[in-house]
Scaffold this motif. Structure first.
Motif, mmCIF file in Angstrom:
data_model
loop_
_atom_site.group_PDB
_atom_site.id
_atom_site.type_symbol
_atom_site.label_atom_id
_atom_site.label_comp_id
_atom_site.label_asym_id
_atom_site.label_seq_id
_atom_site.Cartn_x
_atom_site.Cartn_y
_atom_site.Cartn_z
ATOM 1 N N ALA A 259 0.830 -1.218 0.000
ATOM 2 C CA ALA A 259 0.000 0.000 0.000
ATOM 3 C C ALA A 259 0.858 1.259 0.000
ATOM 4 N N ILE A 260 1.973 1.255 0.758
ATOM 5 C CA ILE A 260 2.859 2.432 0.811
ATOM 6 C C ILE A 260 3.528 2.645 -0.541
ATOM 7 N N LYS A 261 3.968 1.579 -1.184
ATOM 8 C CA LYS A 261 4.573 1.707 -2.507
ATOM 9 C C LYS A 261 3.596 2.310 -3.498
ATOM 10 N N GLN A 262 2.339 1.833 -3.435
ATOM 11 C CA GLN A 262 1.322 2.361 -4.349
ATOM 12 C C GLN A 262 1.046 3.838 -4.065
ATOM 13 N N ALA A 263 0.963 4.205 -2.777
ATOM 14 C CA ALA A 263 0.712 5.607 -2.408
ATOM 15 C C ALA A 263 1.864 6.501 -2.849
ATOM 16 N N LYS A 264 3.109 6.031 -2.681
ATOM 17 C CA LYS A 264 4.266 6.817 -3.118
ATOM 18 C C LYS A 264 4.263 6.989 -4.630
ATOM 19 N N ARG A 265 3.900 5.938 -5.341
ATOM 20 C CA ARG A 265 3.858 6.008 -6.796
ATOM 21 C C ARG A 265 2.832 7.048 -7.254
ATOM 22 N N GLN A 266 1.673 7.053 -6.610
ATOM 23 C CA GLN A 266 0.632 8.024 -6.970
ATOM 24 C C GLN A 266 1.083 9.444 -6.645
ATOM 25 N N TYR A 267 1.755 9.621 -5.498
ATOM 26 C CA TYR A 267 2.217 10.957 -5.130
ATOM 27 C C TYR A 267 3.313 11.431 -6.080
ATOM 28 N N ARG A 268 4.199 10.509 -6.472
ATOM 29 C CA ARG A 268 5.250 10.855 -7.434
ATOM 30 C C ARG A 268 4.639 11.297 -8.749
ATOM 31 N N ASP A 269 3.616 10.587 -9.235
ATOM 32 C CA ASP A 269 2.945 10.963 -10.483
ATOM 33 C C ASP A 269 2.285 12.336 -10.351
ATOM 34 N N LYS A 270 1.776 12.620 -9.156
ATOM 35 C CA LYS A 270 1.145 13.926 -8.923
ATOM 36 C C LYS A 270 2.179 15.051 -9.029
ATOM 37 N N VAL A 271 3.349 14.850 -8.409
ATOM 38 C CA VAL A 271 4.419 15.865 -8.469
ATOM 39 C C VAL A 271 4.890 16.047 -9.906
ATOM 40 N N GLU A 272 5.028 14.938 -10.634
ATOM 41 C CA GLU A 272 5.448 15.013 -12.039
ATOM 42 C C GLU A 272 4.424 15.788 -12.867
ATOM 43 N N SER A 273 3.137 15.550 -12.616
ATOM 44 C CA SER A 273 2.092 16.244 -13.386
ATOM 45 C C SER A 273 2.099 17.733 -13.071
ATOM 46 N N GLN A 274 2.412 18.094 -11.814
ATOM 47 C CA GLN A 274 2.497 19.512 -11.460
ATOM 48 C C GLN A 274 3.655 20.179 -12.183
ATOM 49 N N PHE A 275 4.751 19.445 -12.340
ATOM 50 C CA PHE A 275 5.894 19.981 -13.088
ATOM 51 C C PHE A 275 5.521 20.203 -14.547
ATOM 52 N N ASN A 276 4.851 19.226 -15.134
ATOM 53 C CA ASN A 276 4.465 19.344 -16.538
ATOM 54 C C ASN A 276 3.354 20.364 -16.741
ATOM 55 N N ARG A 673 19.596 12.810 -3.936
ATOM 56 C CA ARG A 673 19.613 11.346 -3.846
ATOM 57 C C ARG A 673 18.262 10.811 -3.378
ATOM 58 N N ARG A 674 17.643 11.506 -2.459
ATOM 59 C CA ARG A 674 16.343 11.035 -1.960
ATOM 60 C C ARG A 674 15.278 11.108 -3.046
ATOM 61 N N LEU A 675 15.334 12.153 -3.845
ATOM 62 C CA LEU A 675 14.381 12.250 -4.954
ATOM 63 C C LEU A 675 14.614 11.140 -5.968
ATOM 64 N N LYS A 676 15.876 10.826 -6.203
ATOM 65 C CA LYS A 676 16.214 9.727 -7.112
ATOM 66 C C LYS A 676 15.657 8.412 -6.581
ATOM 67 N N LYS A 677 15.828 8.181 -5.275
ATOM 68 C CA LYS A 677 15.335 6.958 -4.658
ATOM 69 C C LYS A 677 13.814 6.889 -4.720
ATOM 70 N N PHE A 678 13.175 8.049 -4.663
ATOM 71 C CA PHE A 678 11.713 8.099 -4.703
ATOM 72 C C PHE A 678 11.174 7.770 -6.089
ATOM 73 N N GLY A 679 12.038 7.860 -7.114
ATOM 74 C CA GLY A 679 11.627 7.465 -8.459
ATOM 75 C C GLY A 679 11.255 8.606 -9.375
ATOM 76 N N LEU A 680 11.662 9.843 -9.045
ATOM 77 C CA LEU A 680 11.335 10.966 -9.926
ATOM 78 C C LEU A 680 12.090 10.849 -11.248
ATOM 79 N N SER A 681 11.522 11.415 -12.283
ATOM 80 C CA SER A 681 12.100 11.325 -13.618
ATOM 81 C C SER A 681 13.373 12.170 -13.712
ATOM 82 N N PRO A 682 14.261 11.852 -14.664
ATOM 83 C CA PRO A 682 15.489 12.653 -14.855
ATOM 84 C C PRO A 682 15.203 14.129 -15.104
#
Length: 798
Positions: A259-276, A673-682
């Motif tokens: 559940a935590i992995k799924q929640a982190k993935r959704q939050y990461r996608d949200k941050v990416e969408s805000q950037f775009n 490094r923490r952002l990289k570990k979280f899975g954010l895009s290059p």
């Protein structure tokens, strides 16, 4: 050997071991039974560096290993301990903290313990083991987990929504604003007060209030469902311990991790969408949540109920308790604003800025600009015609902001004023009018609050002035870095108004400025405690839109009286540059005396204890330079000074500055490094690097990079390479950044005829259009400085 009561052997993994004549170390990763939530694991490195070892080689090897591990395990706690002898790990990893401060052998600290978090251990000296010649050290854990470092905060916030905006728009659309003007009977205070109170009442009726409780370790991706799974896991663990059957606990743990992995993935996608989607504020809030970035908590103690009154009296120490000056009535001010001007200003308000004492937030002005522009246009114009500012607009709530981490005295607080957002809009309109009628050539060496001026320009001008003079024989330069005590708070309104009139401002507008700066009610707020109000008639509040401009105009006549001297200003940072030839310091000393007299005449208080002098003298024969005295006190001579954010030394080398910059940038790599570990895009990682790390490395780069040594440039580029490995994409080299910015800045200076450096770019004949005359240089220092480098770049690009 690991104590199994602390960590099970199944949760221990050897990561690396290394042995050479210069260093021996072994690194393991542990996951103890108990671990604070902010750490994913503990990585322990045991080190031995022999006395005869090459410490540079040894530190280079362990630095390389730890950097790789930090990239792989950015959320781990790192502990490095052992016999380091002469080596010091902080020279390579300045973000690590050394916890042993007591001598361990022959009066020297040879045994070190480092970690990547502050206050990890308290070291206590103990007798040596057996025949060892080193004392033993008992390390007592002193770290307090993040959840216990701060208490949960309960806040009351307004729940704004689009519906709230539309309801307020509808409310204000149907208000008869003329009744407020008629009822005020031409009294500007009553008029502004009644309108402001009515708007505040409408906001209170429409916008609901909610109480929110936040925890220090709260993550935005942890929702109610995950909290339920956490409780289920805890219950299953307790039951399993009692029954001896841990099957249900393992299932709950697996479900929670999923559940935590799924929640982190959704939050990461949200941050990416805000950037775009160009939602930069939401994106940066997300990045701060991921990296656990928090601004340093204010050390202001709100339990001291007497502190607000002490601070208020201290901030008002420049008051002379005289009756505020009055000026003869003049013709009505010719300045007026249209509803379109006010509407445009309201629509540019930042809705996130804090509201002032009237409680009217910027969001209301922005959302209801069309409905409120008319009534406030009338109030603003009436205020200008009467040369009087409404009392409710002059009220200020002072929030003391600490100048440094550890506060020891009242002077360690900076008074920042929260004033009415409406008044800020009014000030912005007046400011635009004043700047439009001032000559562009006014005070050319004031580099603050002006277009196409920055700290880069101030530093470059200072260095060029010094280096050009030092290129001659038997010369040296004395730089006096002036520090004023609360410069903004010492402005005398009556003297300021006289200077404004000499600059050609309308006398009625000058009277309005005088009223704006006098009769101001001020309180200090510390936590929930508020001081008794004081009425001030001196100074300009820090936080007002007009204050910086008024200070610049107040000090515009502070200029050098001798051609061999320059007075360079950036806001209240003032530097006197004295060019000395043949040991004749007469002009320089007269300049310093004249500056002291000017300060006394204008009520500016020189802080001699913080005023420093630096002497740059490259002559082979060393000479004793007699000190400078100000108000009978000797000014301290220094070898290095932080000038507008850049460390300048008396040798004009940049090792001190680059060391400081590299240390600060390396600390930011942890967040990357923490952002990289979280899975954010290059792409997001590169954006984070450009904004938070490259901005540090390249701050004022045009002024200092040209004269950096090869060693300094390698240290800077090493940070860029590390960031490049983390982001996984190509990052621009600092040399390319320096070249690009030099070329760009030179182009801007050439287009600005009023820039003080414009005269240095002399075009050649029409047959060589686009070419500029090179400046003669007898030394490499001058040749590698900004202006000469910029001219060579312009000529090569032609």
């Amino acid at each position: 050997m690991i104590n199994e009561t602390w960590c099970d052997h199944n949760n221990i993994q050897e990561l690396k071991s290394f042995c050479s004549p210069d260093i021996e170390f072994i690194t393991i990763k542990c996951r103890p039974h108990y671990l604070p939530r902010e750490f994913s694991s503990i990585i322990i490195t045991a080190v031995y560096i022999p006395p005869q070892a090459d410490t540079s080689t040894a530190l280079k090897e362990i630095h390389r290993t730890l950097c790789k591990l930090e990239t792989t395990y950015p959320e781990a706690a790192f502990i490095v301990a052992g016999d380091f002898n002469k080596a010091n790990l902080r020279t390579r990893l300045p973000k690590f903290y050394q916890h042993i401060q007591c001598a361990t052998r022959a009066g020297k600290i040879l045994d070190h313990c480092y970690s990547n978090f502050r206050d990890a251990y308290k070291a206590i000296l103990r007798p040596p083991f057996g025949k060892s010649d080193h004392d033993s050290i008992l390390l007592l854990p002193a770290y307090k987990q993040k959840l216990k470092q701060e208490t949960p905060v309960l806040r009351s916030v307004q729940r704004w929504s689009d519906q709230s905006d539309s309801m307020l728009q509808d409310c204000f659309e149907h208000v008869d604003w003329d009744m407020f003007r008629i009822a005020s009977d031409n009294n500007i205070d009553v008029y502004a007060d009644s309108v402001s109170e009515f708007i505040s009442k409408c906001i209170g009726d429409v916008v609901p209030i909610a109480n929110i409780k936040t925890f220090p370790n709260q993550k935005p991706w942890i929702d109610g469902s995950i909290r339920a799974k956490l409780k289920a896991r805890t219950t299953a663990f307790n039951q399993g311990k009692a029954t001896g059957n841990m099957f249900e606990y393992k299932q709950c743990s697996y479900s929670l991790r999923k559940a935590i992995k799924q929640a982190k993935r959704q939050y990461r996608d949200k941050v990416e969408s805000q950037f775009n989607g160009s939602d930069t504020r939401g994106m940066w809030q997300g990045l701060q949540s991921i990296t656990d970035y928090k601004k340093k908590a204010s050390p202001v103690a709100d339990h001291d109920v007497l502190l607000p009154d002490k601070l208020n009296n201290f901030f008002a120490r420049f008051e002379d308790n005289t009756v505020p000056p009055t000026r003869p009535a003049t013709k009505t001010c010719g300045l007026t604003f249209t509803a379109a001007n006010v509407r445009k200003t309201f629509k540019c308000v930042n809705p996130r800025k804090a509201a002032g004492p009237d409680g009217i937030p910027g969001r209301v002005l922005r959302a209801c600009a069309d409905q409120l522009a008319g009534v406030f246009t009338d109030i603003f114009n009436q205020s200008l015609s009467q040369s009087a500012v409404p009392t409710c607009f002059k009220r200020a709530t002072i929030v003391p902001v600490p100048k440094k981490a550890k506060v020891t005295e009242l002077n360690d607080y900076r008074p920042v004023a929260l004033t009415s957002v409406i008044m800020k809009c009014f000030e912005r309109l007046v400011k635009d009018h004043i700047t439009s009628i001032l000559p562009d050539t006014l005070d050319p060496l004031q580099f603050a609050y002006r277009p196409n001026r920055s700290t880069d320009d101030a530093i470059a001008i200072t260095l060029h002035t010094a280096l050009t003079h030092l290129d001659k024989r038997n010369t040296y330069v004395r730089m006096l870095f002036i520090d004023y005590s609360s410069a903004f708070n010492t402005i005398v309104p009556s003297k300021l108004v006289i200077k404004l009139e000499t600059l050609g401002l309308d006398p009625a507008l000058c009277n309005w400025v005088l009223d704006f700066l006098t009769g101001r009610s001020q309180v200090v707020r510390v936590g929930n405690n508020i001081s008794t109000p004081l009425i001030l008639n001196t100074g300009a509040p820090q936080g007002c839109v007009l204050s910086p401009l008024l200070y610049s105009l107040f000090t515009h006549d502070c200029v050098a009286k001798h051609a061999s001297n320059s007075i360079i200003k950036f806001a209240d940072d003032t530097t006197v540059v004295g060019l000395i030839t043949n040991n004749d310091e007469t002009a320089y000393r007269e300049e310093v005396r004249a500056l002291g007299v000017w300060c006394q005449e204008n009520n500016l208080s020189l802080n001699v204890s913080k005023t420093k002098e630096m002497i740059v003298d490259f002559r082979k024969q060393e000479r004793e330079h007699p000190p400078i005295h100000i108000e009978g006190t000797v000014v301290e001579k220094v070898e290095s000074f932080k000038f507008l954010g850049v460390h300048i030394t008396d040798k004009l080398n940049w090792s001190t500055h680059t060391d400081s910059v590299v240390k600060k940038a390396q600390q930011r790599l942890f967040n990357l490094r923490r952002l990289k570990k979280f899975g954010l895009s290059p792409k997001s990682l590169t954006n984070f690097y450009r904004c938070t790390i490259e901005s540090i490395l390249s701050g004022c780069i045009t002024a200092w990079y040209g004269n950096c040594s090869a060693h300094n440039r390698k240290a800077l580029q090493r940070v860029v390479r590390t960031a490049q490995r983390i982001t996984g994409g190509k990052l621009p080299a600092l040399q390319d950044t320096y070249t690009t910015r030099c070329h760009r800045k030179a182009k801007k200076i050439i287009k600005d005829n009023n820039h003080p450096s414009h005269c240095l770019f002399t075009p050649l004949s029409s047959r060589r259009r686009g070419q500029y005359r090179c400046i003669k240089a007898g030394t490499e220092r001058l040749k590698n400085s900004f202006y000469l480098k910029a001219i060579r770049l312009l000529n090569s690009h032609h």
